[in-house]
Motif scaffolding. Structure first.
Motif, PDB file in Angstrom:
ATOM      1  N   MET A  18       0.821  -1.208   0.000  1.00 57.49           N
ATOM      2  CA  MET A  18       0.000   0.000   0.000  1.00 57.49           C
ATOM      3  C   MET A  18       0.857   1.262   0.000  1.00 57.49           C
ATOM      4  O   MET A  18       0.533   2.238  -0.688  1.00 57.49           O
ATOM      5  N   LYS A  19       1.951   1.243   0.731  1.00 58.51           N
ATOM      6  CA  LYS A  19       2.866   2.395   0.709  1.00 58.51           C
ATOM      7  C   LYS A  19       3.412   2.617  -0.695  1.00 58.51           C
ATOM      8  O   LYS A  19       3.511   3.753  -1.153  1.00 58.51           O
ATOM      9  N   ALA A  20       3.741   1.539  -1.379  1.00 60.99           N
ATOM     10  CA  ALA A  20       4.260   1.646  -2.747  1.00 60.99           C
ATOM     11  C   ALA A  20       3.206   2.223  -3.691  1.00 60.99           C
ATOM     12  O   ALA A  20       3.554   2.820  -4.708  1.00 60.99           O
ATOM     13  N   TRP A  21       1.939   2.070  -3.351  1.00 61.58           N
ATOM     14  CA  TRP A  21       0.845   2.591  -4.174  1.00 61.58           C
ATOM     15  C   TRP A  21       0.456   4.009  -3.789  1.00 61.58           C
ATOM     16  O   TRP A  21      -0.522   4.552  -4.279  1.00 61.58           O
ATOM     17  N   GLY A  22       1.197   4.625  -2.883  1.00 58.94           N
ATOM     18  CA  GLY A  22       0.931   6.011  -2.530  1.00 58.94           C
ATOM     19  C   GLY A  22       0.256   6.232  -1.197  1.00 58.94           C
ATOM     20  O   GLY A  22      -0.066   7.365  -0.847  1.00 58.94           O
ATOM     21  N   PHE A  23       0.024   5.181  -0.429  1.00 54.53           N
ATOM     22  CA  PHE A  23      -0.576   5.308   0.894  1.00 54.53           C
ATOM     23  C   PHE A  23       0.537   5.279   1.928  1.00 54.53           C
ATOM     24  O   PHE A  23       0.735   4.297   2.652  1.00 54.53           O
ATOM     25  N   GLY A  24       1.299   6.348   1.977  1.00 56.35           N
ATOM     26  CA  GLY A  24       2.499   6.415   2.798  1.00 56.35           C
ATOM     27  C   GLY A  24       2.268   6.243   4.286  1.00 56.35           C
ATOM     28  O   GLY A  24       3.189   5.890   5.015  1.00 56.35           O
ATOM     29  N   ASP A  25       1.038   6.447   4.731  1.00 58.31           N
ATOM     30  CA  ASP A  25       0.740   6.311   6.155  1.00 58.31           C
ATOM     31  C   ASP A  25       0.171   4.932   6.507  1.00 58.31           C
ATOM     32  O   ASP A  25      -0.297   4.719   7.622  1.00 58.31           O
ATOM     33  N   ALA A  26       0.218   3.987   5.577  1.00 61.63           N
ATOM     34  CA  ALA A  26      -0.321   2.647   5.832  1.00 61.63           C
ATOM     35  C   ALA A  26       0.455   1.962   6.952  1.00 61.63           C
ATOM     36  O   ALA A  26       1.686   1.936   6.943  1.00 61.63           O
ATOM     37  N   VAL A  27      -0.293   1.445   7.933  1.00 57.28           N
ATOM     38  CA  VAL A  27       0.306   0.798   9.095  1.00 57.28           C
ATOM     39  C   VAL A  27      -0.448  -0.486   9.383  1.00 57.28           C
ATOM     40  O   VAL A  27      -1.687  -0.485   9.444  1.00 57.28           O
ATOM     41  N   ALA A  28       0.303  -1.562   9.594  1.00 63.39           N
ATOM     42  CA  ALA A  28      -0.306  -2.823  10.002  1.00 63.39           C
ATOM     43  C   ALA A  28      -0.740  -2.714  11.454  1.00 63.39           C
ATOM     44  O   ALA A  28      -0.036  -2.133  12.279  1.00 63.39           O
ATOM     45  N   THR A  29      -1.909  -3.257  11.765  1.00 57.49           N
ATOM     46  CA  THR A  29      -2.383  -3.244  13.147  1.00 57.49           C
ATOM     47  C   THR A  29      -1.482  -4.150  13.984  1.00 57.49           C
ATOM     48  O   THR A  29      -0.769  -4.996  13.457  1.00 57.49           O
ATOM     49  N   THR A  30      -1.527  -3.971  15.250  1.00 53.50           N
ATOM     50  CA  THR A  30      -0.621  -4.708  16.144  1.00 53.50           C
ATOM     51  C   THR A  30      -1.263  -5.943  16.752  1.00 53.50           C
ATOM     52  O   THR A  30      -0.765  -6.487  17.723  1.00 53.50           O
ATOM     53  N   GLY A  31      -2.355  -6.398  16.200  1.00 51.18           N
ATOM     54  CA  GLY A  31      -3.012  -7.588  16.727  1.00 51.18           C
ATOM     55  C   GLY A  31      -4.182  -7.218  17.607  1.00 51.18           C
ATOM     56  O   GLY A  31      -4.543  -6.059  17.753  1.00 51.18           O
ATOM     57  N   GLY A  36     -11.741  -6.253  11.919  1.00 53.49           N
ATOM     58  CA  GLY A  36     -11.713  -6.699  10.535  1.00 53.49           C
ATOM     59  C   GLY A  36     -10.766  -5.912   9.663  1.00 53.49           C
ATOM     60  O   GLY A  36     -10.714  -6.117   8.456  1.00 53.49           O
ATOM     61  N   ILE A  37     -10.006  -5.016  10.245  1.00 53.31           N
ATOM     62  CA  ILE A  37      -9.050  -4.202   9.490  1.00 53.31           C
ATOM     63  C   ILE A  37      -7.643  -4.569   9.956  1.00 53.31           C
ATOM     64  O   ILE A  37      -7.338  -4.466  11.140  1.00 53.31           O
ATOM     65  N   ASP A  38      -6.786  -4.977   9.031  1.00 53.42           N
ATOM     66  CA  ASP A  38      -5.417  -5.354   9.378  1.00 53.42           C
ATOM     67  C   ASP A  38      -4.390  -4.289   9.005  1.00 53.42           C
ATOM     68  O   ASP A  38      -3.297  -4.256   9.560  1.00 53.42           O
ATOM     69  N   VAL A  39      -4.735  -3.439   8.041  1.00 54.05           N
ATOM     70  CA  VAL A  39      -3.852  -2.340   7.640  1.00 54.05           C
ATOM     71  C   VAL A  39      -4.718  -1.096   7.499  1.00 54.05           C
ATOM     72  O   VAL A  39      -5.776  -1.134   6.862  1.00 54.05           O
ATOM     73  N   ARG A  40      -4.246  -0.015   8.103  1.00 58.35           N
ATOM     74  CA  ARG A  40      -4.998   1.244   8.077  1.00 58.35           C
ATOM     75  C   ARG A  40      -4.174   2.353   7.437  1.00 58.35           C
ATOM     76  O   ARG A  40      -2.979   2.452   7.651  1.00 58.35           O
ATOM     77  N   SER A  41      -4.875   3.179   6.691  1.00 56.18           N
ATOM     78  CA  SER A  41      -4.341   4.403   6.117  1.00 56.18           C
ATOM     79  C   SER A  41      -5.493   5.405   6.174  1.00 56.18           C
ATOM     80  O   SER A  41      -6.654   5.010   6.312  1.00 56.18           O
ATOM     81  N   LYS A  42      -5.190   6.677   6.071  1.00 51.63           N
ATOM     82  CA  LYS A  42      -6.268   7.672   6.062  1.00 51.63           C
ATOM     83  C   LYS A  42      -7.197   7.470   4.870  1.00 51.63           C
ATOM     84  O   LYS A  42      -8.376   7.752   4.948  1.00 51.63           O
ATOM     85  N   ARG A  43      -6.637   6.959   3.768  1.00 57.34           N
ATOM     86  CA  ARG A  43      -7.428   6.844   2.539  1.00 57.34           C
ATOM     87  C   ARG A  43      -7.749   5.409   2.136  1.00 57.34           C
ATOM     88  O   ARG A  43      -8.415   5.193   1.126  1.00 57.34           O
ATOM     89  N   ALA A  44      -7.274   4.416   2.896  1.00 54.27           N
ATOM     90  CA  ALA A  44      -7.509   3.023   2.512  1.00 54.27           C
ATOM     91  C   ALA A  44      -7.446   2.102   3.721  1.00 54.27           C
ATOM     92  O   ALA A  44      -6.751   2.392   4.694  1.00 54.27           O
ATOM     93  N   LEU A  45      -8.185   0.997   3.620  1.00 50.77           N
ATOM     94  CA  LEU A  45      -8.207  -0.028   4.662  1.00 50.77           C
ATOM     95  C   LEU A  45      -7.997  -1.378   3.995  1.00 50.77           C
ATOM     96  O   LEU A  45      -8.404  -1.582   2.853  1.00 50.77           O
ATOM     97  N   ALA A  46      -7.384  -2.312   4.735  1.00 49.13           N
ATOM     98  CA  ALA A  46      -7.147  -3.633   4.157  1.00 49.13           C
ATOM     99  C   ALA A  46      -7.349  -4.738   5.176  1.00 49.13           C
ATOM    100  O   ALA A  46      -7.077  -4.568   6.366  1.00 49.13           O
ATOM    101  N   GLN A  47      -7.799  -5.863   4.669  1.00 49.17           N
ATOM    102  CA  GLN A  47      -7.880  -7.106   5.430  1.00 49.17           C
ATOM    103  C   GLN A  47      -6.876  -8.060   4.797  1.00 49.17           C
ATOM    104  O   GLN A  47      -6.686  -8.053   3.583  1.00 49.17           O
ATOM    105  N   VAL A  48      -6.225  -8.870   5.619  1.00 46.06           N
ATOM    106  CA  VAL A  48      -5.200  -9.792   5.136  1.00 46.06           C
ATOM    107  C   VAL A  48      -5.506 -11.189   5.661  1.00 46.06           C
ATOM    108  O   VAL A  48      -5.710 -11.370   6.861  1.00 46.06           O
ATOM    109  N   LYS A  49      -5.546 -12.169   4.758  1.00 42.53           N
ATOM    110  CA  LYS A  49      -5.690 -13.573   5.150  1.00 42.53           C
ATOM    111  C   LYS A  49      -4.390 -14.282   4.808  1.00 42.53           C
ATOM    112  O   LYS A  49      -3.913 -14.238   3.679  1.00 42.53           O
ATOM    113  N   TRP A  50      -3.828 -14.933   5.830  1.00 45.83           N
ATOM    114  CA  TRP A  50      -2.533 -15.577   5.659  1.00 45.83           C
ATOM    115  C   TRP A  50      -2.661 -17.039   5.304  1.00 45.83           C
ATOM    116  O   TRP A  50      -2.010 -17.543   4.405  1.00 45.83           O
TER     117      TRP A  50
END
Length: 156
Positions: A18-31, A36-50
Motif C-alpha cells: 500500500m505504501k508503494a501505491w501512494g498510501f504512505g501512512d499505511a500501518v499494520a495493526t498490532t493484533g 476486521g481491518i489489518d492495515v490502516r491508512s487515512k485513505r484506505a483499509l485492508a484485510q489480510v488472510k494468511w
C-alpha cells in the motif's frame, strides 16, 4: 519482504504494498481486536488472510461492513485466492482483491484491483518526488541558460 511466516508478516507485506501505491501512512495493526481491518491508512483499509482455504464472499462482505460509513478504498490480500462469488461481489462493491506469494509478491485478483494498479502506476509516476526534483532542476537550468544567452547578446 522476507519469507512470510506469520499473519503479522503478511500484514506488514500488505502495508508495504500500500505504501508503494501512494498510501504512505499505511500501518499494520498490532493484533488484538482489529474490527476486521489489518492495515490502516487515512485513505484506505485492508484485510489480510494468511492461511486457510480460499477466501469467500463472507470475508469480503465483512471488510465492506468494517469500513462503515467511511469512504476509504478497500483492499483484500489473500495467500489462498478467492471464490468466484467473492470476486463477483468485490467487483460489484469496488473492493480490490490481491493475492500474494510466500515471498510477498502481490498480484491483482479482480478487475477492480487491475484497474486500481493501472491508475496507481500512472499517478505514482506523476507524483514521484524524483520527477518533481528533476523538473525543478531542469527549469532552473533553462532559466540560467536563458539569462546567460541574454547577457551574451547584450555584451556582444
Amino acid at each position: 519482504m522476507q519469507y512470510i511466516q506469520t499473519p503479522h508478516d503478511a500484514e506488514l507485506n500488505a502495508a508495504e504494498a500500500m505504501k508503494a501505491w501512494g498510501f504512505g501512512d499505511a500501518v499494520a495493526t498490532t493484533g488484538g481486536a482489529d474490527g476486521g481491518i489489518d492495515v490502516r491508512s487515512k485513505r484506505a483499509l485492508a484485510q489480510v488472510k494468511w492461511k486457510g482455504g480460499v477466501t469467500g464472499r463472507p470475508d469480503i462482505q465483512n471488510l465492506y461492513g468494517a469500513r462503515g460509513m467511511g469512504d476509504e478504498l478497500l483492499f483484500f490480500f489473500s495467500a489462498s485466492g478467492y471464490s468466484d462469488q467473492a470476486v463477483v461481489y468485490a467487483d460489484q462493491v469496488g473492493i480490490s482483491l490481491f493475492t500474494y506469494d510466500p515471498i510477498g509478491a502481490v498480484e491483482a485478483a479482480n478487475k477492480v484491483a487491475r484497474d486500481f494498479l493501472a491508475m496507481s502506476a500512472t499517478s505514482v509516476r506523476v507524483a514521484n518526488p524524483l520527477d518533481v526534483t528533476f523538473i525543478l532542476q531542469l527549469s532552473i537550468s533553462l532559466v540560467v541558460i536563458s539569462a546567460t544567452a541574454a547577457l551574451l547578446f547584450l555584451f556582444a
